[in-house]
Design an enzyme around this catalytic site. Structure first.
Site, PDB file in Angstrom:
ATOM      1  N   CYS A   2      35.826  37.060  35.476  1.00 27.99           N
ATOM      2  CA  CYS A   2      35.879  35.610  35.398  1.00 27.99           C
ATOM      3  C   CYS A   2      37.319  35.145  35.516  1.00 27.99           C
ATOM      4  O   CYS A   2      38.249  35.909  35.282  1.00 27.99           O
ATOM      5  CB  CYS A   2      35.356  35.107  34.043  1.00 27.99           C
ATOM      6  SG  CYS A   2      33.775  35.792  33.550  1.00 27.99           S
ATOM      7  N   ARG A  16      36.231  27.107  35.105  1.00 24.74           N
ATOM      8  CA  ARG A  16      36.239  28.570  35.208  1.00 24.74           C
ATOM      9  C   ARG A  16      35.253  29.038  36.266  1.00 24.74           C
ATOM     10  O   ARG A  16      34.361  28.284  36.684  1.00 24.74           O
ATOM     11  CB  ARG A  16      35.853  29.154  33.860  1.00 24.74           C
ATOM     12  CG  ARG A  16      34.420  28.823  33.402  1.00 24.74           C
ATOM     13  CD  ARG A  16      33.383  29.860  33.747  1.00 24.74           C
ATOM     14  NE  ARG A  16      33.669  31.160  33.244  1.00 24.74           N
ATOM     15  CZ  ARG A  16      33.383  31.535  32.006  1.00 24.74           C
ATOM     16  NH1 ARG A  16      32.797  30.682  31.210  1.00 24.74           N
ATOM     17  NH2 ARG A  16      33.647  32.764  31.637  1.00 24.74           N
ATOM     18  N   ASN A  80      35.290  37.578  29.759  1.00 26.63           N
ATOM     19  CA  ASN A  80      35.141  38.993  29.401  1.00 26.63           C
ATOM     20  C   ASN A  80      36.475  39.629  29.048  1.00 26.63           C
ATOM     21  O   ASN A  80      37.491  39.366  29.703  1.00 26.63           O
ATOM     22  CB  ASN A  80      34.499  39.762  30.550  1.00 26.63           C
ATOM     23  CG  ASN A  80      33.002  39.903  30.355  1.00 26.63           C
ATOM     24  OD1 ASN A  80      32.517  39.895  29.226  1.00 26.63           O
ATOM     25  ND2 ASN A  80      32.276  40.041  31.447  1.00 26.63           N
TER      26      ASN A  80
END
Lengths: 325, 325, 325, 325
Positions: A2, A16, A80
């Site tokens: 990400c 994002r 993550n």
């Protein structure tokens, strides 16, 4: 994995990409002011709180937000952080916050980054699971408003809160190392290079854009950090809503993950499932998906925010092509 | 500058980005079968020819195509080749073709790449200007159908026609050098790397996507060539129209030029003005623009192709956002 | 700055380059067993200790070692660690060791790395200056014998002791980050690459040695770390003394700093002032200098080591060319 | 493979590394003025010619030179050019020169680069073998004196003669491509970088030498070209003989091939067999070998050059260590 970014023109934008090989099923979810947040380690839900809009997996009427903003202009996203994230056990002398409720806990209570800094200094981020079937995701967080940006990383050696002068985040390694790597790219530039290799030797800039030679283009998290940092820090756009939003999608588009280029298991590919862009000032959540390039949007202020029930919109994942004939 | 790519699923797709700091004013332009092409060095226009659809600057009713396909499935695009492009003087023993009419000359007459190869072998690409005010653009060309792909480069030492096994093109340096550089990237992969640096030493893949570390991410033409070649060659998608088109825009999105990242003069920035994707099989021209992320489309077969007058559609440059509430 | 390395064949070799823009005046210095070491924070000098050989600046009869080995086969070198090195104030509950005497303190007392580990665990590295005119050098240390290798870094957050599986050290950033960066080079290899970029596409290995493409070649400390680590970990040589020593100088030669390539101030250039290679088993100190490519040597066992006075040999800095006619 | 370089201080220096996995057996060989050169395609040997000194494999009293200089200050070396070198058939209207005698043919007859340019313009480089057992080596050549430098490449499309402004040569790809690649390194510098990535963002130069980040350090021929070009073009040294020679060995040392880092077959490694440095002004041939770091030398002017027989000196390959005690 990400990438998250912030962008400031007249308003402040926050968004994002979510990169993964499958989706858990997400919805654009508005949590109105009177939705009862029973935080795990609190005795009672507050009577009222700031309304929140963002992308969430709704589990049993609870919004597990991936990224969201509140009505006051504060945004937060979890990315993550596999192999590095370690959460604490609950303790008695701090305010315990379960990892899965971290985003709503902050966004429902803090109007500004300043207020959030205060809350962060007294809290304890715990490994409390949402339910037996939902182990804690290994995440770190970006938290920002128009005044600044923080990164929060809970690791073996405790909770770290970093000022983030670049306003971007990806995944591993930890944020200080990501920032350190930018030192290696400091001579990159949007302008053409000068010959300092051997002054006097006839060298040519045979293409535009050679000033950033050395900028990485692979999809690893360290390379995406450098690429999106360069793109964001050098971005130029008009400050209207349309120009700002468009530029924001171009910034995150610079680290788009194309199907096939990141194989995570035989025949399984990580892709950019969705890309979001929140106007934190206006409370609008814009997004695109891998299969739908059109920008869709949900405006929190077109809803009644003084209610108690989650307001949920499906992700429009089907390509909407505008045929001119 | 620009990037072109091909992509094959059930149908064959062909498109490009046009990167520049301003637009000359372009329209999606269909040249119907009976539009009279008076090629400069020919005595008379053919009675009829293949219909063409593409992006063109229309000057005095003449379509100066940047990229186009014909109704038979052949596509062609001209990309900047500044400093290398040199065109010939007209000669008497070859078929002279003015550089500005090269795309319509090929697409109006050749149904296939095979036929085009034949015509290319006997032609002479000339420096004849469209008009006094339109000096010859310095270009090279990509020409493709489902059977293969060529690159055509007219240089000081003559006209070069190269087979293009990768199906992508950017700008400088000449195509053989671009291909040669791919040798240096051969060990890159969509899969995680193995430790061959020091077997036995404990090294870790701390992020997904590390197999392509070393792939460049700057906007120079050589770096875009490598990046888009890797992305295209490793692309995976379903073969439906929507999946194929979506994947194609992701391929070219990998070399999108963001405003601010390539400064060509003080305060002037090259950006990806538009990105096109043609379904060469179905005759549909899809495109997005820098400020409009939605995919727009014009379908040539929804028009009467047996007419004589150019059919022109404006570029929809304004962001079309789909508000869900 | 500097690079250190270890190498093991039949014997164990340990050495370093010292890179700087000028020399403080160094001598190959043997500290015999009865030289009285009055360690700053100790009440009395030990009666006897292990003999030491290494490169030192001798100040008032005190050997300020840059790198040295003892007669038992343990080696230690200090390398620049500017901006990161922070030493402690003396404390009462630990054995205080002044930074400038760290090398003799370890080498005079510890026969093995195991013993050194023990001493390191109870000591406190202090900012005590050698004299008013000698401020503490900002250093970190590599410590090794045939059984393994450690790195010692004293920083703001305390004393760190790291196992070093690669057996090399340069300068900034701290050792864990240097090791982390090797993850990015893991796919490099002394063997030719395979085409995983686009299997089926005809790519060629047009040169030998392409398997390590991506290995950095500049003189910064992070790049030297990767380059020398790759060279050391892949080194192959016979195990005779001459072959081992030769290979060792090739290993450190891979990060040699050439005059002109690292300008530290107008007209001032950092160069590899000397390169050393100790056979820790035999007690021989080999070295070359920037201007003398011949390997010179001093053998500690050719001296009477049971004396009290430093044995000093000048650095042979003048090129000794062997004319064959 | 190999690397060649030139260097100019008060005198002019010319040399090379020879990298391979084994040696054919070489000797420093002086060809005196009256040694009879029976060039293959000439009717008779010239009565006298310029004396030559260089490294050669002597086959049946014939000096097959790898690199050499003549007494007038002209130097020439052949370097591997595998896959690209193609020699011509003898023709009747040009002066035919067998590939194996190219170096002596030039050096015995041309006093200057200017004279050599003249001879090159009328010659034809042929595929004539030295003998049945000696197939033509696939080579290209560097030719230089104090006035300039040329590269000669005989390829499928004919004989190319290039001015070489950098004065270095390695192997593939052809010289124009090697030079072109330097464009990509033009922003590298011996000085510290400035932050143009994101002015205002606090980035630091955490190590000396960061201005050349991006310079490659692997052993492939393209990377060695860039590395040695940077090193040579930025070299600084005094202009005395010892300082110049020392600096020259540092320049070529920057692309030294260490045993183990370039595996050409299972267990077989290419290494830098020898490195040479000729003072072309004084007629001295200096060299080191992989296993002997001391510089050895043969001075042509200490011999009687008016003889007819080759003067041969063995390569001193055994490490000559100077023990100080």
């Amino acid at each position: 994995m990400c990438t998250a970014a912030t962008y400031k023109t007249k308003d402040f934008y926050f968004g994002r990409t979510l990169d993964y090989e499958f989706s858990y099923g997400d919805e654009i979810t508005i949590t109105p002011r009177n939705y009862p947040f029973h935080f795990r380690h609190s005795d009672k839900a507050p009577d009222s709180h700031y309304a929140i809009i963002g992308m969430a997996h709704v589990a049993g009427d609870y919004p597990l937000y991936y990224d969201a903003i509140n009505e006051k202009g504060l945004g937060m996203a979890g990315l993550n952080f596999v192999g590095n994230a370690v959460y604490a056990e609950p303790v008695s002398d701090k305010e315990n916050v379960a990892q899965f409720e971290f985003i709503p806990w902050i966004l429902s209570q803090c109007a500004t980054l300043k207020e959030a800094r205060q809350r962060l200094s007294t809290m304890n981020l715990t490994n409390t699971q949402f339910s037996e079937n939902f182990p804690c995701a290994q995440l770190h967080w970006i938290l920002a408003d128009a005044s600044g940006c923080l990164v929060i990383e809970s690791m073996q050696d405790g909770l770290h809160i970093y000022e983030n002068p670049v306003g971007v985040l990806t995944n591993n390694p930890p944020f200080p190392q990501q920032m350190f790597q930018l030192n290696n790219y400091q001579s990159l530039s949007p302008r053409q290079p000068e010959n300092t290799f051997a002054p006097g030797l006839e060298l040519q800039s045979y293409s535009r854009g050679m000033g950033a030679l050395g900028l990485p283009g692979d999809l690893s998290s360290a390379s995406r950090f450098a690429k999106v940092a360069f793109t964001k820090m050098n971005s130029r756009s008009g400050d209207s809503e349309l120009e700002s939003v468009s530029q924001f999608f171009h910034i995150l588009g610079s680290v788009d993950q194309q199907r096939g280029c990141c194989e995570v298991a035989k025949g399984k590919y990580e892709i950019t499932l969705y890309t979001s862009c929140c106007n934190t000032t206006k409370g609008i959540y814009y997004y695109t998906t891998y299969e739908n390039h059109q920008i869709n949007a949900v405006d929190m202020h077109r809803e009644n925010l003084d209610t108690t029930v989650l307001i949920r919109y499906p992700v429009l994942a089907k390509q909407n092509i505008c045929f001119q004939n």
